[in-house]
Design a protein around this motif. Structure first.
Motif, short mmCIF file in Angstrom:
data_model
loop_
_atom_site.label_atom_id
_atom_site.label_comp_id
_atom_site.label_asym_id
_atom_site.label_seq_id
_atom_site.Cartn_x
_atom_site.Cartn_y
_atom_site.Cartn_z
N GLU A 121 0.84 -1.21 0.00
CA GLU A 121 0.00 0.00 0.00
C GLU A 121 0.87 1.26 0.00
OE1 GLU A 121 -2.97 2.35 3.11
OE2 GLU A 121 -2.76 0.17 3.29
N GLU A 122 1.91 1.29 0.84
CA GLU A 122 2.79 2.46 0.88
C GLU A 122 3.58 2.62 -0.41
OE1 GLU A 122 5.20 2.59 4.38
OE2 GLU A 122 3.49 2.51 5.76
N ALA A 123 4.01 1.50 -0.98
CA ALA A 123 4.73 1.56 -2.26
C ALA A 123 3.82 2.12 -3.35
CB ALA A 123 5.23 0.17 -2.64
N GLU A 124 2.56 1.68 -3.39
CA GLU A 124 1.60 2.19 -4.38
C GLU A 124 1.43 3.69 -4.25
OE1 GLU A 124 -1.94 -0.06 -3.68
OE2 GLU A 124 -1.39 -1.64 -5.11
N GLY A 125 1.36 4.18 -3.01
CA GLY A 125 1.20 5.61 -2.79
C GLY A 125 2.36 6.41 -3.36
N LEU A 126 3.58 5.94 -3.12
CA LEU A 126 4.76 6.64 -3.64
C LEU A 126 4.82 6.57 -5.17
CD1 LEU A 126 7.44 5.52 -1.03
CD2 LEU A 126 6.54 7.83 -1.35
N ILE A 127 4.45 5.43 -5.72
CA ILE A 127 4.47 5.28 -7.18
C ILE A 127 3.47 6.23 -7.83
CG2 ILE A 127 3.87 3.67 -9.05
CD1 ILE A 127 5.10 1.46 -7.20
N MET A 128 2.32 6.42 -7.21
CA MET A 128 1.33 7.35 -7.75
C MET A 128 1.83 8.79 -7.67
SD MET A 128 -2.31 5.84 -6.37
CE MET A 128 -3.20 7.24 -7.07
N ILE A 129 2.44 9.16 -6.54
CA ILE A 129 2.91 10.54 -6.35
C ILE A 129 4.03 10.87 -7.33
CG2 ILE A 129 4.14 12.07 -4.75
CD1 ILE A 129 2.66 10.61 -2.46
#
Length: 330
Positions: A121-129
């Protein structure tokens, strides 16, 4: 004059910095530095100075070496490591599931006990940003260094401040047309009476006026406080550097140009560039005959000692130790 080996790659020659290693840290450290066994100044410390030098003295080269990013980049090392690893995994394992790629990238960058679901979940957030950053990674030129708009604004401000400084502007941008100017001038040279020592120098800027017989040596330095620059001159022994460059110029004049440097007036300046928010500029006259003469004696003495160590291949102690009873003077 053979300069086919790039200046920073040629460890067969002695630079002013190498003499500093020898004087301050001894023959073993000097030898290990040349052999790549010791680390010098932190690269990030040097990189800012290199960037400023290129922008001011080699603007064409600057735009070949640097790229300005107009999008957000990772703020902390772990974020950058995660995104860089995710991009790498995407290149080598394009058919792998996204969850596995994100989890692998996260665990490469972070060391904690969070659940796999939380890591993904945290990795997905950074990838989106940082989508723009990831797109940049897929297109980037590895030969170019990244700088920000803030870096570019700083460079523009430094140049403007130099242009507004009456002496700095003259030295960098407004010398008479009779001057022949060289920026980042590489000289490989030799002290004739010391046969096994080869020297090298990379001068920020040197200007020859063969009409009026004048030589001007100019060096750029970044400093925390331009109003306490005397401290930097002493700490880094800038007079020794100016003296060493002067010897290189003498050799170049005699051996390459077939001219006598003693017939020329010699001037030397340091342009100090403040690292403060205002990037203040001061110009210092480094033509102090007494001090430069003392530094030339120091250089010659150091090169003679280095020659001894090269000839004997003994590096663990000083010349005085090897030639005496082991007791040395302070």
């Amino acid at each position: 004059m053979d300069i086919s080996i790039p200046y920073y790659e040629d460890n067969s020659r002695v630079s002013n910095s190498a003499i500093g290693w020898f004087i301050k840290r001894g023959p073993r450290y000097f030898r290990d530095m040349l052999d790549g066994k010791e680390e010098g100044m932190n690269f990030s410390f040097l990189e800012k100075g290199t960037m400023i030098h290129e922008y001011l003295l080699q603007p064409d080269e600057f735009w070949k070496d640097y790229i300005i990013l107009d999008f957000a980049t990772p703020k902390v090392k772990q974020q950058k490591d995660l995104l860089d690893e995710y991009h790498r995994l995407m290149q080598v394992n394009p058919l792998e599931s996204q969850d596995k790629l994100k989890l692998s990238a996260y665990k490469k960058a972070y060391s904690n006990k969070k659940s796999d679901e939380k890591c993904i979940e945290e990795a997905e957030g950074l990838i989106m940003i940082y989508q723009d950053y990831l797109e940049y990674l897929s297109k980037k030129d590895d030969n170019k260094k990244i700088i920000s708009f803030a870096d570019l604004q700083m460079l523009k401000k430094i140049k403007e401040n130099i242009q507004n400084h009456k002496k700095a502007n003259e030295l960098l941008f407004n010398l008479p047309s009779t001057f022949e100017t060289h920026n980042e001038f590489h000289i490989n040279w030799q002290v004739n009476r010391i046969n096994n020592i080869k020297c090298k120098s990379l001068l920020d800027r040197v200007c020859f006026d063969h009409v009026n017989k004048k030589i001007i040596l100019i060096d750029l330095k970044t400093t925390v406080n331009v109003y306490d620059f005397a401290h930097s001159v002493e700490e880094y022994d800038y007079y020794r550097q100016i003296a060493y460059y002067g010897l290189a110029i003498q050799w170049y004049m005699q051996e390459v140009l077939n001219l006598n440097s003693e017939e020329y007036d010699f001037e030397a300046y340091i342009i100090a560039i403040g690292k403060d928010s205002e990037n203040q500029i001061r110009v210092f006259n480094m033509k102090n005959d007494k001090l430069l003469s003392e530094k030339i004696d120091l250089i010659n003495n150091s090169l003679q000692k280095i020659s001894y160590h090269i000839s004997t291949d003994q590096w663990d102690h000083s010349v005085e130790y090897y030639e005496g009873d082991g007791v040395e003077e302070l």
